[in-house]
Scaffold this motif. Structure first.
Motif, PDB file in Angstrom:
ATOM      1  N   ALA A 107      38.385  31.699  40.838  1.00 34.24           N
ATOM      2  CA  ALA A 107      38.487  32.859  41.728  1.00 34.24           C
ATOM      3  C   ALA A 107      38.698  34.167  40.976  1.00 34.24           C
ATOM      4  O   ALA A 107      38.667  35.239  41.582  1.00 34.24           O
ATOM      5  CB  ALA A 107      39.633  32.668  42.729  1.00 34.24           C
ATOM      6  N   GLN A 142      38.325  32.709  46.512  1.00 38.57           N
ATOM      7  CA  GLN A 142      37.286  33.631  46.050  1.00 38.57           C
ATOM      8  C   GLN A 142      37.104  34.815  46.995  1.00 38.57           C
ATOM      9  O   GLN A 142      36.740  35.904  46.553  1.00 38.57           O
ATOM     10  CB  GLN A 142      35.973  32.871  45.861  1.00 38.57           C
ATOM     11  CG  GLN A 142      35.984  31.955  44.634  1.00 38.57           C
ATOM     12  CD  GLN A 142      34.819  30.984  44.587  1.00 38.57           C
ATOM     13  OE1 GLN A 142      34.246  30.638  45.622  1.00 38.57           O
ATOM     14  NE2 GLN A 142      34.472  30.520  43.399  1.00 38.57           N
ATOM     15  N   PHE A 183      37.647  38.939  43.301  1.00 36.02           N
ATOM     16  CA  PHE A 183      36.580  38.099  42.758  1.00 36.02           C
ATOM     17  C   PHE A 183      35.356  38.945  42.414  1.00 36.02           C
ATOM     18  O   PHE A 183      34.882  39.732  43.234  1.00 36.02           O
ATOM     19  CB  PHE A 183      36.222  37.027  43.785  1.00 36.02           C
ATOM     20  CG  PHE A 183      35.238  36.004  43.323  1.00 36.02           C
ATOM     21  CD1 PHE A 183      35.358  35.393  42.089  1.00 36.02           C
ATOM     22  CD2 PHE A 183      34.189  35.621  44.148  1.00 36.02           C
ATOM     23  CE1 PHE A 183      34.452  34.423  41.663  1.00 36.02           C
ATOM     24  CE2 PHE A 183      33.274  34.655  43.738  1.00 36.02           C
ATOM     25  CZ  PHE A 183      33.411  34.063  42.492  1.00 36.02           C
TER      26      PHE A 183
END
Length: 562
Positions: free
Chosen positions: A74, A144, A151
């Motif tokens: 992430a 994410q 991200f």
């Protein structure tokens, strides 16, 4: 003629300076597609000869050109990290021999409307023995799209229901289109059809408990990096090496031969070449003429030509006061001597690029480049004087008409001697062709990426690796932010979106081509060349992949006769 003679003299001097340098990856590898340095199109390389019996002791020494940023799915920043994920994590699917195949997922179904993907997981386990579940893949997507993780590649997943809105803080995380009805079933819902979803997007799993335990230190040390792929991360000596060991709990462990892999972090090109020559590395991409000749003369080595499926480019910050002007951007693009840059920096292994999408990409069964002209070729034919174009742009910006009073900055994501030499060639070409002043800025790759992602640059060296479909590269600029170029074009976004939902291959290709034309003609980027190199490997190395877009990592490799 004057310019040509001057440039030839410059090239001669640079070739002398670079005689001892390896030129496999002269540009920072900022793209998030799988690294193609370990792949070659099957129609461009001879297959490896059949090997004999596998060695009893299976180990491999390979290059890592830079220290990973962070091994957290992430928060990672670039290609070095993603390459390691291919070996340490198990994505839902992989590309093998150019085809999407099951990995973490044994099978999947796609709904008739193309909006719902249902994956059925294999029996796989994490390094601590815990079963990999569908919720682990949901966790990765949740982290994410969490704005707190910033991200870097949200556009890869923007077609997932509410992913983009959550990342922007406009929707609650609970609305994400990823659910786990049971531990073996994962359901992903899309907002719009994306026919290239599985060939352009990798879905890695994550552990919520471990992420919570380690927080911001997740993925910064071997013991803080959970693994469920073909290999485990056993040791990480920062800025020196990473040691991988075979994961005996991996679902396909019986087909993984290597027991140990050592990644040697060697940023310096000369040191890389020396490591291959003395056997410290088992294979390496090589472009330097004297070493190509030297390795070609060795009986214990073989050679494989490699197409990297990667585009080296210059990014322009379209929100910058100077580069907000299209004529200024185009002037800097047209001024570049792509033939010279490809020849000097890669010793002729690269191909000059007048488009974004490399020749390796296809739309279904149609090769993209064979069916779409390179847009910058037409622009070059119509604009013979980049300096005049620059002056027009300067006048529109109220900067006068004297390029010698204009100073701009070019950022480079490496600090090696070779990087400085390469950037100086760009600098010289621009200054001679346009009459302006170009200052150079050097940072390590992680800092460079951070600056580019945050818009803290004017011009920047950059590269994006391609996937099978052009959509992967083209989508970089198809978001509200306008990608790293800060280039906002609603028609472009619409074309890329429409293409990703179009089943007819010919129609989809035409939509991609129109989008690429807009990007290049508006000079959001200046494509420079498509990368390629020669890989030299010791004859005992077997199983090297033969397809540009394979994402199988090191799992298929073994040694015979070391």
């Amino acid at each position: 003629m004057k310019r040509t003679i001057s440039l030839l003299l410059a090239l001669a001097a640079l070739l002398g300076l670079l005689a001892g340098c390896k030129m496999e990856n002269p540009e920072p590898m900022e793209g998030d597609a799988p690294d193609k340095s370990d792949a070659a199109p099957e129609d461009k390389t001879d297959p490896q000869p059949a090997a004999g019996e596998k060695d009893a002791e299976q180990y491999l020494n390979v290059l890592l050109s830079a220290e990973p940023s962070v091994l957290d799915v992430a928060r990672f920043l670039g290609i070095v990290d993603r390459n390691l994920f291919a070996n340490l994590k198990e994505p839902l699917t992989r590309i093998k021999d150019g085809e999407v195949t099951g990995a973490g997922a044994e099978s999947w179904e796609i709904s008739d409307d193309g909006l719902t993907y249902t994956f059925h997981l294999r029996e796989n386990h994490w390094s601590d023995g815990q079963k990999v579940t569908a919720q682990d893949y949901v966790t990765a997507l949740q982290r994410q799209c969490d704005p707190a993780n910033a991200f870097a590649f949200t556009s890869d997943y923007a077609d997932i229901k509410n992913f983009d809105a959550i990342a922007k803080g406009e929707a609650d995380a609970s609305s994400l289109g990823a659910t786990a009805p049971d531990e073996n079933t994962l359901v992903i819902e899309l907002e719009r059809v994306n026919v290239s979803l599985l060939s352009s997007t990798e879905f890695f799993p994550d552990r919520a408990d471990i992420a919570q335990q380690h927080g911001d230190t997740l993925g910064t040390e071997a013991e803080k990096t959970p693994c469920c792929g073909p290999f485990l991360l056993k040791a990480w000596t920062h800025n020196s090496s990473l040691e991988l060991a075979k994961n005996e709990n991996y679902w396909d462990a019986e087909n993984v031969s290597l027991e140990k892999v050592t990644y040697h972090i060697i940023p310096d090109e000369n040191a890389q070449l020396a490591s291959l020559e003395n056997g410290s590395l088992d294979y390496l991409g090589v472009s330097t003429p004297e070493y190509v000749t030297k390795f070609q003369g060795r009986d214990d080595m073989s050679e494989m030509m490699i197409s990297a499926g990667r585009t080296i480019m210059v990014l322009f910050n379209c929100e910058d006061p100077v580069f907000s002007n299209q004529k200024v951007r185009m002037a800097f693009s047209l001024a570049l001597d792509r033939d010279a840059l490809a020849e000097v920096i890669t010793n002729g292994t690269a191909t000059p690029a007048y488009s974004l999408v490399p020749p390796d990409c296809n739309v279904g069964d149609l090769n993209f480049r064979e069916n779409a002209d390179e847009p910058l070729e037409a622009v070059r034919a119509a604009s013979s004087d980049p300096k005049a174009l620059l002056i027009e742009g300067m006048k529109e910006l109220g900067l006068g008409e004297d390029p010698s009073k204009l100073t701009v900055k070019f950022a480079w994501g490496a600090t090696t001697a070779a990087a400085r030499t390469y950037s100086e060639l760009y600098q010289q070409i621009w200054q001679e062709e346009l009459g302006c002043n170009v200052e150079l800025e050097f940072n390590d790759n992680a800092t460079h990426m951070s600056n580019v992602n945050g818009g803290g640059y004017q011009m920047a060296s950059f590269s994006w690796g391609a996937n099978y479909e052009p959509q992967f590269q083209l989508s970089r600029w198809a978001n509200k932010m306008g990608g790293q170029s800060r280039w906002k074009n609603e028609e472009y976004v619409s074309l890329v979106s429409q293409a990703s939902q179009t089943l007819d291959e010919k129609e989809r290709l035409e939509l991609y081509a129109k989008a690429e034309k807009l990007l290049i003609e508006d000079a959001a980027i200046a494509p420079v060349y498509f990368t390629a190199s020669r890989r030299f490997y010791y004859n005992y190395v077997c199983g090297l992949t033969g397809n540009t877009f394979d994402t199988t990592g090191l799992a298929p490799i073994y040694t015979s006769g070391r």
